[in-house]
Design a protein around this motif. Sequence first.
Motif, PDB file in Angstrom:
ATOM      1  N   SER B  46       8.766 -58.398 -19.588  1.00 48.05           N
ATOM      2  CA  SER B  46       7.828 -59.484 -19.293  1.00 48.05           C
ATOM      3  C   SER B  46       6.949 -59.183 -18.082  1.00 48.05           C
ATOM      4  O   SER B  46       5.976 -59.889 -17.832  1.00 48.05           O
ATOM      5  CB  SER B  46       8.582 -60.797 -19.090  1.00 48.05           C
ATOM      6  OG  SER B  46       9.579 -60.659 -18.110  1.00 48.05           O
ATOM      7  N   GLY B  47       7.277 -58.149 -17.296  1.00 51.21           N
ATOM      8  CA  GLY B  47       6.406 -57.762 -16.186  1.00 51.21           C
ATOM      9  C   GLY B  47       6.995 -57.992 -14.805  1.00 51.21           C
ATOM     10  O   GLY B  47       6.303 -57.847 -13.802  1.00 51.21           O
ATOM     11  N   LYS B  48       8.286 -58.310 -14.730  1.00 53.33           N
ATOM     12  CA  LYS B  48       8.929 -58.620 -13.446  1.00 53.33           C
ATOM     13  C   LYS B  48       8.881 -57.433 -12.493  1.00 53.33           C
ATOM     14  O   LYS B  48       8.469 -57.557 -11.337  1.00 53.33           O
ATOM     15  CB  LYS B  48      10.394 -59.037 -13.684  1.00 53.33           C
ATOM     16  CG  LYS B  48      10.560 -60.179 -14.681  1.00 53.33           C
ATOM     17  CD  LYS B  48      12.017 -60.574 -14.846  1.00 53.33           C
ATOM     18  CE  LYS B  48      12.904 -59.504 -15.474  1.00 53.33           C
ATOM     19  NZ  LYS B  48      12.557 -59.189 -16.881  1.00 53.33           N
ATOM     20  N   SER B  49       9.312 -56.270 -12.983  1.00 48.07           N
ATOM     21  CA  SER B  49       9.325 -55.085 -12.118  1.00 48.07           C
ATOM     22  C   SER B  49       7.908 -54.667 -11.751  1.00 48.07           C
ATOM     23  O   SER B  49       7.668 -54.171 -10.651  1.00 48.07           O
ATOM     24  CB  SER B  49      10.040 -53.920 -12.807  1.00 48.07           C
ATOM     25  OG  SER B  49      11.379 -54.249 -13.032  1.00 48.07           O
ATOM     26  N   THR B  50       6.981 -54.857 -12.669  1.00 48.68           N
ATOM     27  CA  THR B  50       5.592 -54.519 -12.368  1.00 48.68           C
ATOM     28  C   THR B  50       5.103 -55.373 -11.203  1.00 48.68           C
ATOM     29  O   THR B  50       4.501 -54.854 -10.258  1.00 48.68           O
ATOM     30  CB  THR B  50       4.707 -54.745 -13.615  1.00 48.68           C
ATOM     31  OG1 THR B  50       5.233 -53.968 -14.690  1.00 48.68           O
ATOM     32  CG2 THR B  50       3.266 -54.325 -13.348  1.00 48.68           C
ATOM     33  N   LEU B  51       5.396 -56.660 -11.233  1.00 49.74           N
ATOM     34  CA  LEU B  51       4.983 -57.543 -10.142  1.00 49.74           C
ATOM     35  C   LEU B  51       5.656 -57.118  -8.827  1.00 49.74           C
ATOM     36  O   LEU B  51       4.998 -57.014  -7.785  1.00 49.74           O
ATOM     37  CB  LEU B  51       5.326 -58.999 -10.477  1.00 49.74           C
ATOM     38  CG  LEU B  51       4.978 -60.036  -9.393  1.00 49.74           C
ATOM     39  CD1 LEU B  51       3.507 -59.951  -9.012  1.00 49.74           C
ATOM     40  CD2 LEU B  51       5.317 -61.451  -9.864  1.00 49.74           C
ATOM     41  N   ALA B  52       6.954 -56.819  -8.903  1.00 44.87           N
ATOM     42  CA  ALA B  52       7.676 -56.390  -7.698  1.00 44.87           C
ATOM     43  C   ALA B  52       7.033 -55.132  -7.118  1.00 44.87           C
ATOM     44  O   ALA B  52       6.825 -55.012  -5.913  1.00 44.87           O
ATOM     45  CB  ALA B  52       9.146 -56.134  -8.031  1.00 44.87           C
ATOM     46  N   ARG B  53       6.683 -54.204  -7.977  1.00 47.56           N
ATOM     47  CA  ARG B  53       6.128 -52.928  -7.510  1.00 47.56           C
ATOM     48  C   ARG B  53       4.708 -53.090  -6.990  1.00 47.56           C
ATOM     49  O   ARG B  53       4.299 -52.382  -6.070  1.00 47.56           O
ATOM     50  CB  ARG B  53       6.163 -51.898  -8.636  1.00 47.56           C
ATOM     51  CG  ARG B  53       7.565 -51.454  -8.959  1.00 47.56           C
ATOM     52  CD  ARG B  53       7.577 -50.233  -9.870  1.00 47.56           C
ATOM     53  NE  ARG B  53       8.793 -49.479  -9.699  1.00 47.56           N
ATOM     54  CZ  ARG B  53       9.930 -49.791 -10.303  1.00 47.56           C
ATOM     55  NH1 ARG B  53       9.990 -50.833 -11.110  1.00 47.56           N
ATOM     56  NH2 ARG B  53      11.011 -49.066 -10.090  1.00 47.56           N
ATOM     57  N   VAL B  54       3.959 -53.995  -7.586  1.00 47.97           N
ATOM     58  CA  VAL B  54       2.602 -54.236  -7.093  1.00 47.97           C
ATOM     59  C   VAL B  54       2.670 -54.857  -5.693  1.00 47.97           C
ATOM     60  O   VAL B  54       1.915 -54.470  -4.799  1.00 47.97           O
ATOM     61  CB  VAL B  54       1.812 -55.128  -8.079  1.00 47.97           C
ATOM     62  CG1 VAL B  54       0.540 -55.664  -7.432  1.00 47.97           C
ATOM     63  CG2 VAL B  54       1.460 -54.343  -9.340  1.00 47.97           C
ATOM     64  N   VAL B  55       3.601 -55.788  -5.503  1.00 51.16           N
ATOM     65  CA  VAL B  55       3.761 -56.403  -4.186  1.00 51.16           C
ATOM     66  C   VAL B  55       4.105 -55.330  -3.142  1.00 51.16           C
ATOM     67  O   VAL B  55       3.627 -55.358  -2.010  1.00 51.16           O
ATOM     68  CB  VAL B  55       4.854 -57.501  -4.222  1.00 51.16           C
ATOM     69  CG1 VAL B  55       5.282 -57.905  -2.816  1.00 51.16           C
ATOM     70  CG2 VAL B  55       4.352 -58.711  -4.996  1.00 51.16           C
TER      71      VAL B  55
END
Lengths: 264, 268
Positions: B46-55
């Motif tokens: 769903s994109g959780k890790s992507t959001l974490a990595r972007v932050v």
Amino acid sequence: MSGVLTSLRGLTVTYGSGEAAHMALQGLDLDILKGERLAVIGESGSGKSTLALALGGLLPPEARIDGRIDWPGFAAPPRAGRDIGFVFQDAGASLNPVIPVGRQIAEVARLHLGLSRPEARDRARALLARVRIPDPDSALAAYPHQLSGGQRQRVAIAAAIAGEPSLLIADEATSALDTIVQAEIVALLDELVHAEGMTLIFITHDIALASGFADRIAVLHDARLVEARPAAELLGAPGQAYTARLLASHIGLDTPPLIAEEQP
Amino acid sequence: MRAPLLAVQGLTKTYRSGGREVKGLDDVSLSVAAGETIGLVGPSGSGKSTLARVVMRLIEPDAGTIAFGGENLGALNGKALRTVRKRIQMVFQDPSAAFNPRATVADVLADPLRIHGLASPAERPRRIAQLLDSVGLSANLAARPVHAVSGGQRQRVAIARALATEPELIVLDEAVSALDVTVRGQVLDLLVRLQRERGLAYLFVSHDLAVVRAVSHRIAIMDRGRIVETGPAGTVVADPQSETGRALVAAIPRLHISHLNREASQNA
Ligand SMILES: Nc1ncnc2c1ncn2[C@@H]1O[C@H](COP(=O)(O)OP(=O)(O)OP(=O)(O)O)[C@@H](O)[C@H]1O
Ligand SMILES: Nc1ncnc2c1ncn2[C@@H]1O[C@H](COP(=O)(O)OP(=O)(O)OP(=O)(O)O)[C@@H](O)[C@H]1O
Ligand SMILES: [Mg+2]
Ligand SMILES: [Mg+2]
């Protein structure tokens, strides 16, 4: 339920020898009944997978078995793949990446049931439908990487039951999946066991998952069997302090939050 | 309301591979206040890790802004970026993959102290012992190779490393998912205690909604790159408004004690 499928007496498994010897199972006494759904729970390293491998005759060469594993209903010890189906945590790894999934399932059916190629292919298609893969006809030709993690796990289940095993062992088969897919797979296993009269051994860290459908729960701790009792009994009144501790460490929706509720 | 510690606006990230496009993030906005835990849940992919990595700026977004403590992270570089970096740390699911396998526990903890100039070589052993103590580990562990400690101990070392720079925000991506229930409980208690003592904020990523519920003030639910629901943890879990939220709540395995007991007494 009609009688004992396998009977373990003093089952002890030791990895390595001499200084490096490590006992992964110690003096296990347990009868596994025909048609039951037995959950095996315990912490990491408690010996759950070792038990699964010992039942399947799949222990690595450095492992030594002491004690007895008897199969009263079998003339010869059952064979993994045919009499015993396995589903592991990482189905991606147990499927061959360069062979279409349909052929992998068909191979099992051909090998163990002596089917012709076209018969085996029909059976593979039926099994894909059975594990509710959408559009089984085109899924036959799909390679593992073209399926989602949950779908790959369903294919692994299809391959595991293709030889019509009497015992299905699922070792952390749903641990890597998100809870929505996890619930679907558990429901599927449950239904298969009911419909095909298979015995299921369901190995998991997750006591709540086990509690949802197991007839009986066996608790392992430090290579020993702590207790094995009907699920309702064990959950309602754990017979051992260790089981109670395991139950208490479960976090569910009704667990009181660990933080003060108001916003900082 | 106070200015948020972290505020992301309109984040978008599309992955392109082999002619396929996947929307990792699709117009995501979210804020975290100082001392607050935001739980981020959602199905796999769903994109959780992507959001974490972007932050963490491990991945560059295609569009959108990230503000931390009022500063626009995207506009910072060099020394200014390093200064902000110190204030945000991350802990991953599998700490062994994040460590050099030959490193000792002391090496792992010395790195951030050295990189950010936080302790002279002479002060480091004492500081390392303090860090270990703050996560409930013995200073004796310092000399051990990281691969020679248990999974739960390794995860606590990863948290100690994150604490070394005294951050205000820690991003935890499935940081407790691989742990035993018993060890997991210890690590969660530790995180909550550190928050109480130091006013830390957490972005707590997990697909286990029950665990998220236990430690979060607010919960954000993701699906297919979008945040589909946010609200106070208790409210989201008791009465999810999104379809994804309802599916996640329904799928949580429950300890079937009462149900089974009823069955047992009927059979008796
Ligand atoms: N091939 C091996 N050689 C040596 N030791 C082994 C081997 N396989 C397992 N062990 C050890 O035996 C013990 C039991 O391992 P096992 O894999 O059965 O545990 P488990 O309960 O399945 O754990 P997990 O939940 O982590 O999968 C562990 O201490 C493990 O390190
Ligand atoms: N490097 C990449 N290249 C291509 N696609 C990617 C890459 N990283 C992630 N994706 C895709 O982006 C989507 C979001 O992935 P992400 O890892 O953020 O999900 P997640 O919510 O963390 O999932 P999980 O719970 O499985 O960890 C997924 O469809 C994933 O396949
Ligand atoms: Mg195992
Ligand atoms: Mg992830």
